[in-house]
Design a protein around this motif. Structure first.
Motif, PDB file in Angstrom:
ATOM      1  N   UNK A 287      60.032 -57.372 -32.687  1.00  0.00           N
ATOM      2  CA  UNK A 287      60.539 -56.181 -32.004  1.00  0.00           C
ATOM      3  C   UNK A 287      59.454 -55.122 -31.893  1.00  0.00           C
ATOM      4  N   UNK A 288      58.714 -54.917 -32.963  1.00  0.00           N
ATOM      5  CA  UNK A 288      57.634 -53.935 -32.944  1.00  0.00           C
ATOM      6  C   UNK A 288      56.553 -54.316 -31.941  1.00  0.00           C
ATOM      7  N   UNK A 289      56.224 -55.592 -31.869  1.00  0.00           N
ATOM      8  CA  UNK A 289      55.236 -56.074 -30.895  1.00  0.00           C
ATOM      9  C   UNK A 289      55.723 -55.824 -29.473  1.00  0.00           C
ATOM     10  N   UNK A 290      56.969 -56.176 -29.187  1.00  0.00           N
ATOM     11  CA  UNK A 290      57.510 -55.989 -27.837  1.00  0.00           C
ATOM     12  C   UNK A 290      57.503 -54.521 -27.445  1.00  0.00           C
ATOM     13  N   UNK A 291      57.903 -53.662 -28.373  1.00  0.00           N
ATOM     14  CA  UNK A 291      57.924 -52.226 -28.078  1.00  0.00           C
ATOM     15  C   UNK A 291      56.517 -51.705 -27.816  1.00  0.00           C
ATOM     16  N   UNK A 292      55.558 -52.128 -28.633  1.00  0.00           N
ATOM     17  CA  UNK A 292      54.185 -51.644 -28.475  1.00  0.00           C
ATOM     18  C   UNK A 292      53.569 -52.119 -27.166  1.00  0.00           C
TER      19      UNK A 292
ATOM     20  N   UNK B 150      43.713 -50.208 -26.531  1.00  0.00           N
ATOM     21  CA  UNK B 150      43.662 -49.203 -27.586  1.00  0.00           C
ATOM     22  C   UNK B 150      45.026 -48.579 -27.839  1.00  0.00           C
ATOM     23  N   UNK B 151      45.693 -48.162 -26.815  1.00  0.00           N
ATOM     24  CA  UNK B 151      47.010 -47.534 -26.974  1.00  0.00           C
ATOM     25  C   UNK B 151      47.986 -48.505 -27.634  1.00  0.00           C
ATOM     26  N   UNK B 152      47.879 -49.771 -27.273  1.00  0.00           N
ATOM     27  CA  UNK B 152      48.837 -50.768 -27.758  1.00  0.00           C
ATOM     28  C   UNK B 152      48.596 -51.151 -29.206  1.00  0.00           C
ATOM     29  N   UNK B 153      47.340 -51.466 -29.567  1.00  0.00           N
ATOM     30  CA  UNK B 153      47.089 -51.896 -30.947  1.00  0.00           C
ATOM     31  C   UNK B 153      47.240 -50.736 -31.922  1.00  0.00           C
ATOM     32  N   UNK B 154      46.883 -49.526 -31.499  1.00  0.00           N
ATOM     33  CA  UNK B 154      47.054 -48.386 -32.390  1.00  0.00           C
ATOM     34  C   UNK B 154      48.530 -48.090 -32.619  1.00  0.00           C
ATOM     35  N   UNK B 155      49.323 -48.240 -31.576  1.00  0.00           N
ATOM     36  CA  UNK B 155      50.762 -48.012 -31.727  1.00  0.00           C
ATOM     37  C   UNK B 155      51.368 -49.022 -32.689  1.00  0.00           C
ATOM     38  N   UNK B 156      51.059 -50.299 -32.505  1.00  0.00           N
ATOM     39  CA  UNK B 156      51.726 -51.315 -33.313  1.00  0.00           C
ATOM     40  C   UNK B 156      51.275 -51.238 -34.762  1.00  0.00           C
ATOM     41  N   UNK B 157      50.004 -50.956 -35.025  1.00  0.00           N
ATOM     42  CA  UNK B 157      49.539 -50.860 -36.411  1.00  0.00           C
ATOM     43  C   UNK B 157      50.138 -49.637 -37.092  1.00  0.00           C
ATOM     44  N   UNK B 158      50.246 -48.531 -36.385  1.00  0.00           N
ATOM     45  CA  UNK B 158      50.853 -47.336 -36.963  1.00  0.00           C
ATOM     46  C   UNK B 158      52.320 -47.546 -37.303  1.00  0.00           C
ATOM     47  N   UNK B 159      52.939 -48.586 -36.719  1.00  0.00           N
ATOM     48  CA  UNK B 159      54.344 -48.856 -36.975  1.00  0.00           C
ATOM     49  C   UNK B 159      54.636 -49.525 -38.292  1.00  0.00           C
ATOM     50  N   UNK B 160      53.592 -49.989 -39.010  1.00  0.00           N
ATOM     51  CA  UNK B 160      53.801 -50.606 -40.309  1.00  0.00           C
ATOM     52  C   UNK B 160      54.189 -52.072 -40.210  1.00  0.00           C
ATOM     53  N   UNK B 161      54.921 -52.555 -41.245  1.00  0.00           N
ATOM     54  CA  UNK B 161      55.282 -53.963 -41.408  1.00  0.00           C
ATOM     55  C   UNK B 161      54.024 -54.827 -41.413  1.00  0.00           C
ATOM     56  N   UNK B 162      53.988 -55.938 -40.699  1.00  0.00           N
ATOM     57  CA  UNK B 162      52.845 -56.854 -40.819  1.00  0.00           C
ATOM     58  C   UNK B 162      51.722 -56.405 -39.878  1.00  0.00           C
ATOM     59  N   UNK B 163      50.970 -55.425 -40.334  1.00  0.00           N
ATOM     60  CA  UNK B 163      50.060 -54.700 -39.449  1.00  0.00           C
ATOM     61  C   UNK B 163      48.959 -55.563 -38.858  1.00  0.00           C
ATOM     62  N   UNK B 164      48.379 -56.467 -39.642  1.00  0.00           N
ATOM     63  CA  UNK B 164      47.269 -57.253 -39.094  1.00  0.00           C
ATOM     64  C   UNK B 164      47.766 -58.320 -38.119  1.00  0.00           C
ATOM     65  N   UNK B 165      48.889 -58.955 -38.431  1.00  0.00           N
ATOM     66  CA  UNK B 165      49.436 -59.963 -37.526  1.00  0.00           C
ATOM     67  C   UNK B 165      49.911 -59.337 -36.220  1.00  0.00           C
TER      68      UNK B 165
END
Length: 482
Positions: free
Chosen positions: A394-399, A408-423
């Motif tokens: 869900x976090x990936x789809x939203x990002x 840049x906008x996408x990877x920064x958003x998803x990593x800032x969201x927490x959970x499995x940040x590197x995956x």
């Protein structure tokens, strides 16, 4: 996903030293080697949670476990500090067997067979099938950059990530994490992933360090080069045994590895004493199946399902086919919406996984307020383990929807969201990198990679992303398109 000991726990010290033990690896009566993610007494609490999530009644099993003195709280680091008594461990095995024998979820909504999953697929996809090397190169670079961005804060919750960034003057996230200027009290409260920080902070990056999110992509490349597009689940299992060190796999993959060594074969390797069967592991393994089937989400998904069957079922496998379909579209599509459409097209329409990614996509596209999007996602999925598949997908789809194809906008958003940040960073980076192409990616996200990837998989350590792009292109061209 490197779901080893949690940062800040005694177990993490062992992990940093290169062991796969949990807390209490040595010293003291009754304390010895504690392998993570395989001990029956540690698996059972996770199994109770997994079964409840699937709608299975485990009340009687939980009561027996509690009456015997078993801990109902699943160990965060993969293993409890002290081994169970022989009697308690034997009971855990008995209860795991009993849980395995319970009826599964409704297969009409959540099919567990590829033929049933295929029934809802469209007759074709309106996507180009001719792929450009530059875009495959971008997929590899984006996967590495997104993974590397998320590595130091893996296991740190969303609010901890924000505190680190605020304390170092980097909120909102727009660059690599740094330890420079981080106050000691914040560092103590939110310690970096100890395996990753030495090589993934801005001041230390010198190439792409090893990570399972890249190891599995390399292994998929080798499987295709060795067996071709018709490889089987048995071929995947054999590749694990031949090429993948057991200490480099976690959660469902470690359970499946154990089951292989016990003599089981796929798909039984995914089903015996495996409470992680619907976690994120298979979702991180399948980009290469998409890149080598450009414009053909169906072929990519079929390959991904065969890979996923070694270790995952239902939602865990849906994550694998979803990402493979995203990857099939990303190097040939014009927009991120086309990519997301391709991903959704291979999913069982009534499944909880499908609902999660569709709702999250709508959230991501519906507002420019990323924090409010995250508030909603965490409210909906926060009860799930940080390595579960649904919350992370869900976090990936939203990002992806929020980022609009911008790396840049996408990877920064998803990593800032927490959970499995590197995956999650890896998956989002792979999609947006392939959409963009290597030649148009921002240099500050690619230059630190130094065209070098570390890996414990023989023959790949130190390989360049340019060579990986060449080999991926060769496979894509050899496969052709119908």
């Amino acid at each position: 996903m490197t779901a080893g000991p949690a940062a800040g726990t005694p177990a993490a010290a062992g992990a940093a030293a290169g062991t796969s033990t949990a807390a209490g690896a040595a010293g003291g009566p009754g304390r010895g080697l504690r392998l993570t993610w395989v001990q029956p007494e540690d698996l059972l609490p996770h199994e109770l949670a997994a079964s409840r999530d699937e709608g299975r009644d485990v009340t009687a099993l939980a009561e027996r476990w509690a009456a015997a003195g078993g801990d109902a709280v699943a160990p965060v680091s993969g293993a409890s500090p002290v081994p169970a008594s022989p009697a308690l461990r034997a009971l855990a095995v008995e209860l795991l067997d009993a849980a395995d024998a319970l009826p599964g979820p409704d297969t009409a909504e959540e099919p567990d067979d590829l033929d049933d999953v295929r029934k809802s697929w469209p007759g074709g996809w309106q996507l180009p099938t001719r792929v450009d090397r530059d875009r495959l190169h971008g997929g590899w670079l984006g996967r590495a950059a997104g993974c590397l961005l998320g590595k130091p804060v893996e296991k740190i919750p969303r609010h901890g990530i924000r505190e680190i960034l605020t304390a170092t003057g980097r909120w909102p996230l727009r660059d690599w994490f740094t330890g420079q200027g981080l106050p000691a009290e914040v560092a103590a409260r939110w310690p970096w992933n100890r395996r990753s920080a030495p090589t993934s902070l801005a001041e230390n990056i010198a190439g792409m360090p090893e990570d399972d999110d890249l190891n599995f992509a390399l292994l998929a490349l080798r499987i295709l080069e060795t067996h071709g597009p018709g490889f089987t689940s048995a071929d995947v299992a054999q590749a694990w045994l031949d090429w993948l060190p057991a200490g480099r796999v976690f959660t469902a993959e470690r359970v499946a590895y154990r089951n292989l060594l016990l003599g089981l074969t796929p798909p039984d390797t995914a089903r015996r004493h495996n409470p992680f069967r619907e976690w994120i592991g298979a979702q991180i393994r399948t980009d290469v199946y998409g890149w080598t089937n450009p414009g053909r989400p169906d072929r990519a998904a079929e390959a991904a399902w065969r890979d996923a069957a070694v270790s995952h079922v239902r939602g865990g496998a849906y994550g694998a086919i979803w990402v493979a379909a995203l990857a099939a579209a990303a190097p040939v599509a014009a927009t991120v919406d086309e990519v997301l459409d391709a991903g959704e097209s291979v999913l069982p329409p009534a499944s909880r996984f499908t609902t999660a990614v569709q709702e999250a996509r709508a959230l991501g596209a519906g507002t420019d307020d990323w924090e409010s999007i995250l508030d909603t996602l965490h409210a909906r999925h926060g009860q799930l383990h940080w390595v579960h598949v649904r919350n992370n997908a869900a976090l990936v789809a939203a990002a992806l929807a929020y980022g609009g194809g911008d790396l840049e906008r996408s990877i920064c958003a998803v990593v800032a969201g927490g959970w499995d940040t590197d995956s999650n960073g890896a998956t989002v980076g792979a999609v947006t990198g392939a959409l963009t192409g290597a030649s148009r990616l921002p240099e500050r996200w690619t230059a630190p990679l130094h065209n070098r990837l570390a890996s414990s998989i023989a023959g790949f350590d130190g390989i360049g992303f340019d060579e990986l792009a060449d080999r991926t292109l060769a496979l894509a061209q050899a496969g052709g398109a119908a």
